[in-house]
Design a protein around this motif. Structure first.
Motif, PDB file in Angstrom:
ATOM      1  N   HIS A  39       0.835  -1.197   0.000  1.00  0.00           N
ATOM      2  CA  HIS A  39       0.000   0.000   0.000  1.00  0.00           C
ATOM      3  C   HIS A  39       0.872   1.250   0.000  1.00  0.00           C
ATOM      4  N   HIS A  40       0.346   2.268  -0.645  1.00  0.00           N
ATOM      5  CA  HIS A  40       1.038   3.539  -0.814  1.00  0.00           C
ATOM      6  C   HIS A  40       0.183   4.633  -0.184  1.00  0.00           C
ATOM      7  N   VAL A  42      -1.568   7.749  -0.376  1.00  0.00           N
ATOM      8  CA  VAL A  42      -2.042   8.584  -1.476  1.00  0.00           C
ATOM      9  C   VAL A  42      -3.213   9.426  -0.973  1.00  0.00           C
ATOM     10  N   GLY A  43      -3.107  10.707  -1.108  1.00  0.00           N
ATOM     11  CA  GLY A  43      -4.231  11.581  -0.743  1.00  0.00           C
ATOM     12  C   GLY A  43      -4.627  11.432   0.713  1.00  0.00           C
ATOM     13  N   THR A  44      -5.869  11.014   0.950  1.00  0.00           N
ATOM     14  CA  THR A  44      -6.396  10.953   2.310  1.00  0.00           C
ATOM     15  C   THR A  44      -6.149   9.629   3.022  1.00  0.00           C
ATOM     16  N   GLY A  45      -5.531   8.667   2.376  1.00  0.00           N
ATOM     17  CA  GLY A  45      -5.278   7.384   3.038  1.00  0.00           C
ATOM     18  C   GLY A  45      -4.508   6.439   2.152  1.00  0.00           C
ATOM     19  N   PRO A  46      -4.262   5.246   2.660  1.00  0.00           N
ATOM     20  CA  PRO A  46      -3.483   4.278   1.875  1.00  0.00           C
ATOM     21  C   PRO A  46      -4.257   3.739   0.677  1.00  0.00           C
ATOM     22  N   ALA A  47      -3.536   3.500  -0.394  1.00  0.00           N
ATOM     23  CA  ALA A  47      -4.122   2.894  -1.594  1.00  0.00           C
ATOM     24  C   ALA A  47      -3.308   1.648  -1.911  1.00  0.00           C
ATOM     25  N   TRP A  48      -3.969   0.573  -2.323  1.00  0.00           N
ATOM     26  CA  TRP A  48      -3.298  -0.675  -2.642  1.00  0.00           C
ATOM     27  C   TRP A  48      -2.659  -0.611  -4.017  1.00  0.00           C
ATOM     28  N   SER A  52       0.855  -7.581  -6.254  1.00  0.00           N
ATOM     29  CA  SER A  52       1.407  -7.986  -4.962  1.00  0.00           C
ATOM     30  C   SER A  52       2.921  -8.109  -5.059  1.00  0.00           C
ATOM     31  N   ALA A  53       3.574  -7.921  -3.941  1.00  0.00           N
ATOM     32  CA  ALA A  53       5.026  -8.076  -3.880  1.00  0.00           C
ATOM     33  C   ALA A  53       5.380  -9.510  -3.497  1.00  0.00           C
ATOM     34  N   ARG A  54       6.523  -9.972  -3.945  1.00  0.00           N
ATOM     35  CA  ARG A  54       7.017 -11.300  -3.573  1.00  0.00           C
ATOM     36  C   ARG A  54       7.635 -11.194  -2.179  1.00  0.00           C
TER      37      ARG A  54
END
Length: 71
Positions: A39-40, A42-48, A52-54
């Motif tokens: 998750h990153h 972004v703006g007002t909260g986290p965005a997925w 997916s990461a290994r």
């Protein structure tokens, strides 16, 4: 670097990954490979993230994650 778990079994097997929790070198036979959502902020909260990461863990750390909290 050799696999830590293999050295405990008196074997010399090259490590192919590092456990993301404890930093131990692990071979393909002792590695647990999974995915993790990223998750990153972004703006007002986290965005997925879109993918997916290994994630590589040793059997000890992977087992501890799936056991749940101690009673």
């Amino acid at each position: 670097m050799n696999c830590f778990d293999c050295t405990q079994e008196q074997k010399n097997v090259p490590a192919v990954a590092i456990c993301c929790h404890c930093g131990t070198g692990i071979c393909a036979g002792h590695m647990l490979l999974s995915t993790e959502e990223v998750h990153h902020e972004v703006g007002t909260g986290p965005a997925w993230g879109k993918r997916s990461a290994r994630r590589a863990t040793c059997r000890t750390c992977g087992g501890a994650e799936h056991e749940g909290p101690a009673a």
